[in-house]
Design an enzyme around this catalytic site. Structure first.
Site, short mmCIF file in Angstrom:
data_model
loop_
_atom_site.label_atom_id
_atom_site.label_comp_id
_atom_site.label_asym_id
_atom_site.label_seq_id
_atom_site.Cartn_x
_atom_site.Cartn_y
_atom_site.Cartn_z
N ARG A 525 -41.33 54.28 -7.05
CA ARG A 525 -41.73 53.00 -7.65
C ARG A 525 -41.48 51.79 -6.76
O ARG A 525 -42.28 50.88 -6.68
CB ARG A 525 -40.97 52.80 -8.98
CG ARG A 525 -41.27 53.85 -10.04
CD ARG A 525 -40.39 53.67 -11.27
NE ARG A 525 -38.98 53.87 -10.97
CZ ARG A 525 -38.09 52.91 -10.86
NH1 ARG A 525 -38.46 51.65 -11.04
NH2 ARG A 525 -36.82 53.17 -10.59
N THR A 573 -39.90 63.70 0.11
CA THR A 573 -40.76 63.85 -1.07
C THR A 573 -41.54 65.16 -0.96
O THR A 573 -41.45 65.89 0.02
CB THR A 573 -41.76 62.68 -1.17
OG1 THR A 573 -42.81 62.86 -0.20
CG2 THR A 573 -41.07 61.34 -0.95
N SER A 574 -42.34 65.40 -1.98
CA SER A 574 -43.34 66.48 -1.91
C SER A 574 -44.73 65.87 -2.11
O SER A 574 -45.65 66.52 -2.58
CB SER A 574 -43.06 67.53 -2.99
OG SER A 574 -43.05 66.91 -4.28
N LYS A 597 -43.41 69.96 2.81
CA LYS A 597 -44.14 71.05 3.46
C LYS A 597 -45.64 70.83 3.53
O LYS A 597 -46.35 71.61 4.15
CB LYS A 597 -43.84 72.36 2.72
CG LYS A 597 -42.43 72.84 2.86
CD LYS A 597 -42.17 74.09 2.07
CE LYS A 597 -41.88 73.80 0.62
NZ LYS A 597 -40.59 73.12 0.41
N VAL A 627 -38.76 75.40 6.05
CA VAL A 627 -38.52 76.83 5.83
C VAL A 627 -37.05 77.13 6.13
O VAL A 627 -36.54 76.77 7.18
CB VAL A 627 -39.40 77.71 6.74
CG1 VAL A 627 -39.19 79.19 6.41
CG2 VAL A 627 -40.87 77.33 6.60
N LEU A 631 -31.26 76.35 7.94
CA LEU A 631 -31.17 77.35 9.00
C LEU A 631 -32.21 77.05 10.09
O LEU A 631 -33.35 76.71 9.80
CB LEU A 631 -31.41 78.75 8.44
CG LEU A 631 -30.39 79.21 7.39
CD1 LEU A 631 -30.80 80.57 6.84
CD2 LEU A 631 -28.99 79.28 7.99
N LYS A 700 -44.79 78.23 3.18
CA LYS A 700 -43.75 78.54 4.17
C LYS A 700 -44.20 79.63 5.14
O LYS A 700 -43.94 79.53 6.35
CB LYS A 700 -42.46 78.97 3.45
CG LYS A 700 -41.77 77.82 2.73
CD LYS A 700 -40.54 78.28 1.97
CE LYS A 700 -39.83 77.11 1.30
NZ LYS A 700 -38.64 77.53 0.53
#
Length: 774
Positions: A525, A573-574, A597, A627, A631, A700
């Protein structure tokens, strides 16, 4: 013997004049018997500008509009007299000052009446600044003082409409004025700086900053002067302009050449011509702060002393490739080009002779090796005169097309890095231009002298601040290196990132000299931006109180508008809209680090485009956390590929959410219950069907396959899912209301696997033939 010069800020107020009084009297007390201190003073701080402004007021508005600002000048001088002059001398000092002020008032009235303000009139007007200040200052000392009139021994001649020192006449007159009788009878010899006269006796001056020049001329011509001291309002030469670059520090020592280069390219500590007279007599210049006399200052001499720098590191100034950075933010670049210039002897001679005849000063020259282009930099105010002179000189060539019309680019900036150590430091130019390139700063012209003391270049004015900061940072003139970080998305990941940054800021600053500065934060926002850095203990409050919308285009405009160096955009974010900003950010040399991603798994051409932009712009596009969470899976794949290995096959459990669900799946825990547990523990998306759909795992494995060298799309992945497609429709409540059938089918599968000694997992795979499946 020493010559001390005090600038306008040093004599601007009673408080600063008290400092001057103490400094001078301390020198007198410590001087050998009979050796006077020569003191050169400027006008009271700001008065010269005020005198010029009143002259234009009288010219432009006529009438008595100039009277009110003139009265302010009168009051300013009276206030200083009242505060600094002993009561027994006030009347006589005021009478002298008022007599000069009356003369000045009549000059302004004349300007107003006849509507003319000639250059000669303006020279007379500004001369009153130093004449008034020296009349007052003569009476503030408690030691014998004599004031000499610099108009009688500093002489100028006119060249191209400018006043230039008549060195031979001045040298003779100084000898006649500073007689042994004068030198032995007085503890302080006071001289007004800046002002002079020409051969006809008309009042002239040595240019703005000319009081420094007056002091240098006296230091060079008087016998026995050991040092010239310039007292000002800074502790010495700084590595860069502190108003633009934080973390600057005082340079202990400079060579004459280094100081001259810094002054010529915008450093305003001393007036550039000041260096020339004392350089030839090898008289050191010491820059000191009137307001901080205990500070050691900057020593300018033939061979700078090697001392520990003021920076908080173990490196000596003498070890640094460059000493300082300066800039001219008033630059116009003029380019003369044409095939008719190639191989023609004397073209450049004609260019610069034409400019010289018209009084145009050039401070940077850059020529193409093919000789078909010569570019030079001048002040913006000189640009029209320069073009007019060149068009007149090359009229015939312009008509025949041998030379193209002049190209004029205004409102640019010239930046110079200076240091005699560049001679022994290979790769300075490469490092400089690589640093600028990584930060998206385009070089329009550059020049490097054969002496390797100065590398200067012309850039857009909008990039000046960024360039100065990134050079200061890159060449370790700063105590720390800075990363300017923008964070978008403050859900679970973003919020923990901010907490981690807050915890680690001081540690990284102390142990790595790395300053992590969060300059922008946005949620779905609102957004908040601060180029000085956001206080991470108050970021939530600042964000809540912000009135700035976090629409993606507004975020982009704000980031690009801030134009900060070493910028990193962090996407937590996505959002596909935020991912859509990456190309624009990378193209403007802003590094992108993302947990999102969508970009890396989007259409292959978009993925390749982002990677190509990052490589072309030499910035980072990092998505390691796409992914494997924390790691280093992607980095490991890249290292294997780069060392010549080929990834034959990948098998991986890539969803922590699905792994939790299948691990909990048992005779006592049905599939729907395992899903609820994942939701309760915060392992799943708010709507767990986002995880159950397998889309996240598909993204992924596509990312891993692409990093392994495979050209693929999400549509190429074979999907073997365990939730019927119809259950993804409707609400989440609908999903759980229809759980019985799914639980029953999954339990049958689980029992079958259990009999075979196996367990269910949601596995992503890349086979040797390039087949992708989940």
């Amino acid at each position: 013997m020493r010559v001390l010069k005090f600038g306008g800020t040093s004599v601007g107020t009673p408080e600063s004049l008290r400092n001057v009084k103490h400094i001078v009297e301390d020198y007198v007390a410590s001087s050998p018997s009979g050796e006077p201190v020569i003191v050169v003073v400027s006008a009271l701080g700001g008065i010269t500008d005020r005198l010029i402004a009143i002259g234009h007021e009288a010219l432009n508005n006529r009438g008595n509009s100039f009277v009110e600002p003139f009265d302010a000048v009168v009051k300013r001088h009276h206030d200083v007299i009242d505060a600094m002059v002993e009561p027994s001398s006030k009347a006589i000092v005021k009478s002298k000052v008022d007599a000069m002020l009356d003369e000045l008032f009549n000059i302004y009235r004349g300007v107003s009446l006849i509507g003319d303000l000639s250059a000669r009139s303006l020279d007379i007007i500004v001369s009153y600044g130093e004449r008034l200040s020296s009349t007052i200052i003569e009476h503030i000392f408690d030691v014998p003082t004599i004031r000499l009139d610099s108009r009688k021994f500093i002489k100028t001649v006119s060249q191209f409409g400018k006043h230039v020192l008549d060195a031979e006449t001045t040298r003779s007159l100084i000898g006649e004025t500073f007689t042994p009788e004068v030198m032995t009878r007085n503890s302080v010899i006071l001289v007004p700086g800046f002002i002079s006269t020409d051969t006809k006796g008309d009042i002239t001056n040595l240019g703005r900053g000319g009081s420094d020049y007056t002091a240098a001329i006296l230091a060079a011509e008087l016998p026995g002067v050991k040092q010239l001291e310039i007292w000002t309002d800074v502790d010495g030469f700084l590595t860069a302009d502190p108003r633009v670059v934080p973390g600057t520090y005082v340079i202990d020592s400079l060579s004459f050449i280094e100081a001259m280069e810094l002054c010529n390219f915008g450093a305003k500590v001393i007036y550039p011509p000041t260096i020339y007279p004392v350089f030839h007599k090898n008289i050191p210049i010491l820059i000191k702060n009137t307001f901080n006399p205990s500070a050691p200052g900057t020593l300018i001499c033939d061979r700078p002393i090697t001392e520990k720098s003021s920076a908080n590191d173990d490196e000596n100034e003498s070890d640094k490739a460059i000493k300082g950075i300066s800039s001219i933010n008033d630059t116009c670049l003029i380019t003369v080009s044409g095939l008719g210039m190639v191989g023609v002897i004397g073209v450049n001679s004609r260019i610069f002779n034409a400019l010289a005849r018209n009084g145009v000063s050039v401070f940077l020259v850059s020529q193409a090796s093919s000789e078909n282009t010569t570019s030079f930099a001048v002040r913006n105010i000189d640009a029209d005169n320069a073009v007019k002179a060149l068009e007149s000189e090359f009229m015939a060539e312009l008509q025949t097309g041998e030379i193209n019309p002049m190209v004029v680019e205004r409102n640019l900036a010239t930046v110079a890095i200076v240091g005699e150590n560049m001679k022994q430091a290979p790769g300075v130019a490469g490092r400089l231009f690589n640093t600028l390139g990584r930060n998206g700063i385009n070089i329009k012209a550059c020049a490097q002298g054969a002496s390797d003391t100065n590398i200067s270049f012309v850039i857009e004015l909008a990039d000046e601040r960024k360039a100065l900061n990134v050079i200061h940072d890159s060449f370790f003139l700063s105590d720390t290196r800075v990363l300017n970080i923008f964070i978008v998305g403050i859900g679970n990941v973003g919020c923990h990132l901010l907490q981690q940054l807050a915890r680690q800021q001081q540690h990284l600053l102390k142990s790595k000299a790395l300053k992590l500065k969060v300059v922008g934060i946005a949620n779905s926002r609102k957004a908040v931006f601060d180029s000085n850095g956001i206080d991470l203990s108050k970021w939530r409050q600042l964000l809540d109180n912000s009135l700035l919308s976090s629409a993606p285009h507004l975020i982009l405009n704000e980031i690009l508008g801030m134009n900060l160096y070493n910028s990193v955009f962090v996407d937590c974010t996505s959002s596909p809209d935020i991912a859509g900003l990456y190309a624009s950010l990378l193209s403007r040399n802003i590094n992108v680090v993302t947990a999102n991603k969508i970009a890396a798994s989007s259409e292959y051409e978009n993925y390749r485009n982002l990677k190509n932009i990052a490589r072309r712009k030499d910035v980072k596009f990092l998505f390691e956390t796409n992914v494997g969470a924390g790691l280093p899976i992607i980095n490991t794949i890249n290292n294997l590929i780069n060392s010549g290995d080929k990834i034959l096959r990948i098998e991986a459990v890539l969803s922590g959410t699905l792994n939790f669900i299948f691990t909990n799946l048992s005779a006592d825990v049905a599939l729907s219950e395992a899903i609820r547990r994942a939701m309760t523990n915060g392992y799943s998306e708010p709507d767990p069907r986002e995880d159950l759909s397998g889309r996240d795992v598909v993204r992924k494995i596509v990312i891993l396959a692409r990093e392994a060298g495979l050209k693929c799309e999400q549509e190429d992945v074979e999907k073997n899912l365990f939730i019927p497609p119809n259950l993804f429709n409707g609400s989440l409540d609908d999903f759980f209301n229809n759980r019985a059938e799914v639980d029953r089918e999954m339990e049958l599968k689980r029992l079958e696997a259990e009999k075979a000694g196996e367990r269910y997992r949601f596995v992503a795979s890349l086979s040797e033939n390039g087949h992708l499946a989940v």
